[in-house]
Each structure stands twice: as structure tokens, then as C-alpha cells.
Design an enzyme around this catalytic site. Structure first.
Site, PDB file in Angstrom:
ATOM      1  N   LYS A   1      24.891 -14.895 -12.284  1.00  0.00           N
ATOM      2  CA  LYS A   1      24.672 -14.419 -10.915  1.00  0.00           C
ATOM      3  C   LYS A   1      24.178 -15.594 -10.071  1.00  0.00           C
ATOM      4  O   LYS A   1      23.400 -16.423 -10.553  1.00  0.00           O
ATOM      5  CB  LYS A   1      23.631 -13.298 -10.928  1.00  0.00           C
TER       6      LYS A   1
ATOM      7  N   SER B   1      22.838  -5.160  -6.841  1.00  0.00           N
ATOM      8  CA  SER B   1      23.260  -6.364  -6.171  1.00  0.00           C
ATOM      9  C   SER B   1      24.108  -7.302  -7.037  1.00  0.00           C
ATOM     10  O   SER B   1      24.804  -8.162  -6.501  1.00  0.00           O
ATOM     11  CB  SER B   1      22.030  -7.143  -5.686  1.00  0.00           C
TER      12      SER B   1
ATOM     13  N   SER C   1      19.771  -3.430 -10.163  1.00  0.00           N
ATOM     14  CA  SER C   1      20.927  -4.285  -9.875  1.00  0.00           C
ATOM     15  C   SER C   1      21.761  -4.719 -11.068  1.00  0.00           C
ATOM     16  O   SER C   1      22.797  -5.345 -10.887  1.00  0.00           O
ATOM     17  CB  SER C   1      20.478  -5.532  -9.132  1.00  0.00           C
TER      18      SER C   1
HETATM   19  N1  GLN Z   1      19.528  -1.588  -4.807  1.00  0.00           N
HETATM   20  C1  GLN Z   1      18.218  -2.107  -4.988  1.00  0.00           C
HETATM   21  C2  GLN Z   1      17.777  -2.846  -3.754  1.00  0.00           C
HETATM   22  O1  GLN Z   1      18.557  -2.961  -2.870  1.00  0.00           O
HETATM   23  C3  GLN Z   1      18.142  -2.946  -6.208  1.00  0.00           C
HETATM   24  C4  GLN Z   1      18.252  -4.407  -5.998  1.00  0.00           C
HETATM   25  C5  GLN Z   1      18.032  -5.218  -7.249  1.00  0.00           C
HETATM   26  O2  GLN Z   1      17.776  -4.688  -8.322  1.00  0.00           O
HETATM   27  N2  GLN Z   1      18.083  -6.513  -7.086  1.00  0.00           N
HETATM   28  O3  GLN Z   1      16.685  -3.313  -3.651  1.00  0.00           O
END
Ligand code: GLN
Length: 460
Positions: free
Chosen positions: A56, A131, A155
Site C-alpha cells: 500500500k 482505504s 481498511s
Molecule cells: N473507512 C475507515 C475510515 O475512513 C477506515 C480507514 C482505515 O482503516 N484506514 O476511516
């Protein structure tokens, strides 16, 4: 060598998915050649010898760009390796590229990237989740064998769930965050995507463990996850999170399928009982207060002076900060910095931040009680399968609320996994399992058992 060529070809063929931000083709080929030679010379292969891995774009790889999919880090090059990267390389993995994601890991659909959205390989009109959407799409579409993502509030698990693969998030403190671009430091963890549980277990075993560069890693010994994964423990005591399966946001067909699955578990002789979590509706607000507060502090370092992008012009320092941050960050990141600054500001600190901390504490206490009774807890991953691109992007609240099932594990620091066991109208969705802190081995073992028994559950 063949593996690298295969993946590079696939990456070329499926360019439209936009899963990668940068591909290191020549380097990967060179590395594969070198590994082949070493092997031919009789050297003992590393644990991840020749395994092709994507990172990532928040994970530092020395002398390679890393941008968090943000304009503000454009042309920034990592001066050192993240600890997880050092450990992958020591065991002879081949890093094939950096994967697209939501900017600074903030989002649930991968639509918040400076480098454009990622498409879901199962249905390209749908989101891959976020994400770590690029990490999930890449594994699902065979662009690499394993990928690393980060999981601050789901995410890794949610995009795995949307793309029909497995996504694992470790206990907070199990894997070093050194060299990983921070979103919310008391939540962030590196997680692993794969099609095979065994690959995830092996990769985790390589990258986990204490690290002198991250004082939040714990000394807990790391079991040989891959070797011990098929040891089948008996007498599992599994709790299903009743409020989660009953929650109004959950798709009704999924609700029925989960109920059928729970019955099936019972029929197979597993000990399954309901478990209560009365705080379910509090966890999304708690998560968003605490993570935006942490983000507003973490992201203050991007001022146009020290890293990456700087707004042009010769205005004074304050004006330069303002212009750099206004044009360098995307809409969602700015929304969260503002929200985080607000909840920390004097006058509101008690009403929001302190309250949210108190809820987190209560939740952790409750979690200890749950795991004094149960070995594992099961719940959904997301209220629905992957939805169409564009439908939620202008409605942040509904986007945030869809994190209802994933943020609990991060608030309590628990390990959790999303297993691709079901489908609805041709779209995959998973089962989430959580175990107590540092009980990843039993998490993998139970997952292995369920994947073997129920892989074809949706066809039954
Ligand atoms: N969807 C969650 C957020 O927007 C999770 C993001 C993540 O785990 N990096 O914060």
C-alpha cells in the site's frame, strides 16, 4: 522468475483497474533473477523466497516514492525502509510496486485518491472498498500474490470483503508501524491480503514481532502461524454479536444467510451463543472523534517545508503553509483535519474527545469480559456487498456509518479477519472473526477450519 513475468503481464492487461500507483518492473525482474541464481547455487531459500508482494502506498520502501495517494507527498522518496519491508526483503520476497489507496488511508471506497479511483475486479462499475482498495483489487485480480495494507478502522477487512479475498488485521502492537505513514497512531496496524490463508499466516509471521523503532510493539513471542494453522482445536466457544446481526443497516438477504450459517455451525457441533454489545451504535462516532483528533495532529507535519509538494509563489510563511495545505490535501483529508481540530479545541474537548476516550475505555473493559467467556466472536464485515462507484462519495455520514462492524476491532486493539464465504447476486461478502489480543494463532486456526468446512457454503 516466471511468477514475476506472469504478474507483470497481468498488471499490464488490467491497467484499467488502476490498482498500482507505481510498478517496479525492472527491479522485480532483476531481483527474481538474483534469487533464482542463489537458489541454483544451493543457498537455503528464505521463508518468502520469490513471493511477489505489493505495498500500500503508505509503506516506506527505501529510495522509492511513497505518497499516501496524496498530492502533498508528490515526489517524496522514502529515505529508509519500513520495518515490515526490511523483514519481507530478509526473507526474499519480491516487491513489485506501490498500490493505490484512499488519501492518507481515509476512506472506504478508494475514491479519495489523488491518483484516481480503483475499480473492483469483480464488477468494474463498483468500488473495491477502502482505504486499501488497490491492495485488495491487486490480489483479487492476480496482479500479485500477497499485498500489505493498513487497517485503522477496517481498511484491510472491508476491501477484502468487497473483492472476495481474505484480509487480516493483527492485534495492535503485533506489527511495527515504523516507516508507515500515520493516520491515527493508536489505531493503525499493517494488515495482509491474500487468496490463501496459509500465505497470510506466513507473511504475518515474517513481519510480526517487537521492533526497537516502534515502542508500541509488544514483546509477545510470534508463533509459527503457517505451520500450526491446521492444528484443529476442538471446543471452540464462539459468540455471535447479536446487535450486529440484528442491526437495521444490514442487508436483509445477508441477515438471513448469516442466520442460516450460524445454524449450520451449531448443527456441526460447534458451541455458538449470542453475545451482547450494547455500545454498538456508539462505536462509529467514537472512532471518528478519536481518529480525526489523532489525524489532525499527525498531518500537521505536512507544511510544504519538510516534505513533498509546496505551493508556488513567494508569499510569507503563514500564507505558504495555508496555500500548500489547501491545495495539497484532498477534500476528505481536509474535512477530517478540521473535525479533529474541532473536537480537540478548548471548550469542546470535554464534550467530544474526552467522552470518546471514556467510551473506548468502557468498550475495552467489555471486550475483556467477552473474551473471558468466548474464544472468538463473529460478526458481519459490512452492511452490504460492494456498491456502485459514486453513490456514497457525497454523503460522508452514510459512508462513515457503514464502518459499523469493522471499527470495534481497532478501538479495542483486537486481531480480526474477513473470510470470503458468501455471495449475494454474484457479489462476494465475508464473515468477520475476532479473537482476544495476541490470539492470532487461534484466529488463523478457526479461519482455516471454517474455510475448509464452508468454502462452498453459498452453493449448498
Ligand atoms: N473507512 C475507515 C475510515 O475512513 C477506515 C480507514 C482505515 O482503516 N484506514 O476511516
Amino acid at each position: 522468475m516466471e511468477a514475476v513475468h506472469f504478474y507483470l503481464e497481468q498488471i499490464q492487461k488490467k491497467k484499467q483497474l488502476n490498482a498500482f500507483i507505481t510498478v517496479y518492473s525492472d527491479e522485480a525482474i532483476q531481483k527474481a533473477r538474483m534469487l533464482d541464481e542463489q537458489r541454483a547455487a544451493g543457498n537455503r531459500p528464505g521463508k518468502l523466497h520469490g513471493v511477489v508482494i505489493g505495498l500500500k502506498d503508505v509503506i516506506s520502501y527505501k529510495d522509492h516514492p511513497v505518497t499516501a495517494a496524496s498530492h502533498i507527498l508528490q515526489s517524496y522518496v522514502a529515505p529508509y525502509n519500513a520495518t515490515v519491508v526490511d523483514r519481507l526483503l530478509q526473507e526474499e520476497a519480491i516487491i513489485i510496486g506501490h498500490l493505490n489507496c484512499d488519501e492518507f488511508a481515509m476512506g472506504s471506497t478508494n475514491e479519495n485518491s489523488f491518483y484516481g479511483k480503483v475499480l473492483n475486479p469483480i464488477d468494474e462499475t463498483r468500488v473495491p472498498g477502502g482505504s486499501s482498495g488497490g491492495s485488495a483489487a491487486a490480489v483479487a485480480a492476480n496482479l500479485c500474490m500477497v499485498s500489505l495494507g493498513t487497517d485503522t478502522g477496517g481498511s484491510v477487512r472491508q476491501p477484502a470483503n468487497f473483492c472476495g479475498i481474505t484480509g487480516f488485521k493483527p492485534t495492535y502492537g503485533r506489527i511495527s508501524r515504523h516507516g508507515v505513514i500515520a493516520y491515527a497512531s493508536s489505531f493503525d496496524q499493517v494488515g495482509v491480503f491474500g487468496k490463501e490463508l496459509g500465505d497470510i499466516a506466513l507473511t504475518t509471521e515474517v513481519i510480526a514481532g517487537p521492533d526497537e523503532f516502534d515502542s508500541t510493539t509488544e514483546l509477545e513471542p510470534v508463533p509459527q502461524f503457517a505451520r500450526e494453522i491446521s492444528v484443529s482445536a476442538s471446543n471452540w466457544k464462539i459468540g455471535y454479536l447479536q446487535q450486529a446481526f440484528e442491526h437495521k443497516s444490514l442487508d436483509n438477504s445477508m441477515r438471513k444467510e448469516y442466520a442460516r450459517f450460524i445454524n449450520e455451525l451449531k448443527k456441526q457441533g460447534l458451541h455458538v451463543e449470542p453475545v451482547e454489545l450494547e455500545y454498538l451504535d456508539l462505536i462509529v462516532p467514537t472512532y471518528y472523534i478519536l481518529t480525526t483528533a489523532e489525524a489532525s495532529s499527525n498531518l500537521s507535519r505536512y507544511d510544504g517545508i519538510r516534505y513533498g509538494y509546496r505551493a508556488p509563489g513567494d508569499q510569507d510563511l503563514q500564507a505558504n503553509y495555508r496555500q500548500t495545505r489547501s491545495s495539497g490535501f484532498g477534500v476528505e483529508v481536509k474535512r477530517r483535519i478540521l473535525l479533529g481540530t474541532f473536537v480537540l479545541s478548548s471548550g469542546y474537548n470535554d464534550a467530544y474527545f474526552q467522552k470518546a476516550q471514556a467510551v473506548r475505555k468502557k468498550l475495552i473493559k467489555k471486550t475483556q469480559l467477552i473474551f473471558s467467556e468466548f474464544d472468538a466472536v463473529i460478526l458481519p464485515v459490512s452492511p452490504s456487498p460492494a456498491f456502485k462507484s459514486g453513490v456514497k462519495i457525497d454523503d460522508p455520514v452514510s459512508m462513515y456509518l457503514a464502518d459499523i462492524y469493522t471499527v470495534y476491532a481497532n478501538l479495542a486493539g483486537l486481531p480480526a479477519i474477513s473470510l470470503p464465504l458468501f455471495t449475494l447476486g454474484g457479489l462476494p461478502y465475508g464473515l468477520q472473526i475476532m479473537t482476544n489480543r495476541f490470539c492470532e494463532l487461534s484466529l488463523f486456526q478457526l479461519s482455516h477450519l471454517l474455510m475448509q468446512q464452508f468454502k462452498s457454503f453459498d452453493n449448498s
